[in-house]
Design an enzyme around this catalytic site. Structure first.
Site, PDB file in Angstrom:
ATOM      1  CB  CYS A 156      -1.118   0.120   1.302  1.00  0.00           C
ATOM      2  SG  CYS A 156      -2.332   1.257   1.107  1.00  0.00           S
ATOM      3  CG  LEU A 157       4.199   3.668  -2.001  1.00  0.00           C
ATOM      4  CD1 LEU A 157       4.757   3.771  -0.542  1.00  0.00           C
ATOM      5  CD2 LEU A 157       5.822   3.022  -2.461  1.00  0.00           C
TER       6      LEU A 157
END
Length: 194
Positions: free
Chosen positions: A88-89
């Site tokens: 999750c970036l």
């Protein structure tokens, strides 16, 4: 259509700077759309000393679409799935820009290891542990690094076996090793003192 000339140039840049950055990227085969990246665990974090493999798939729209990246090496982190390795970036999603490169994307993933965002988690269980039981989180992350991200991680089973041979139960040995980040001597001291 993927800009393969740019991909070649990016791979050369990573190769030139791998000694200073520690970041490596190479093709999985002769297909430049499928790559393997390696990032070193950042110093001063539970991931220090680990080498983390990342699977990279370039979409047809690269560099106008972000590369798809996920951890192959198991990692205990709020923004990385402990099951699938999904990351999750924001720059791997809606904040991607064609000005970014594979190297800058991998540097961002490495920075994420240093600075978790537990309020925007990929793995809710890890995020809760990070927020509520930080020392347990650090111990677990260190243990996973020892177990999965180090060349010596094959030695975990040997450590367990040696300690079990001393008369301690398998479950107790594993939980103690996890609590001390995989350090066999610390685990033995803790087991003897309990």
């Amino acid at each position: 259509m993927i800009d393969f000339a740019r991909v070649q140039k990016e791979l050369q840049e990573c190769s030139r700077e791998k000694d200073s950055s520690g970041i490596r990227v190479s093709p999985k085969s002769d297909n430049l759309a499928r790559l393997t990246g390696f990032i070193p665990g950042p110093l001063g974090t539970p991931y220090e000393g680990g080498s983390f493999e990342i699977d990279i798939t370039l979409p047809d729209g690269y560099p106008f679409e972000p590369p798809k990246m996920k951890f192959v090496t198991k990692v205990w982190h709020p923004n990385i799935s402990s099951q699938s390795g999904a990351i999750c970036l924001d720059i791997l999603k809606d904040q991607w820009s064609p000005a970014l490169t594979l190297k800058t994307a991998l540097l961002s993933v490495q920075a994420l290891l240093s600075a978790p965002e537990p309020d925007d988690p990929q793995d809710a269980v890890v995020a809760q542990q990070y927020l509520r039981e930080y020392q347990t989180f650090v111990g677990t992350a260190r243990y996973w690094t020892e177990s999965f991200a180090k060349a010596s991680s094959l030695g975990v089973e040997e450590k367990v076996q040696r300690l079990v041979e001393m008369g301690f139960s398998d479950g107790l040995v594993r939980s103690t090793l996890e609590a001390v980040g995989g350090d066999e001597n610390l685990a033995l001291e803790k087991l003897l003192s309990s």
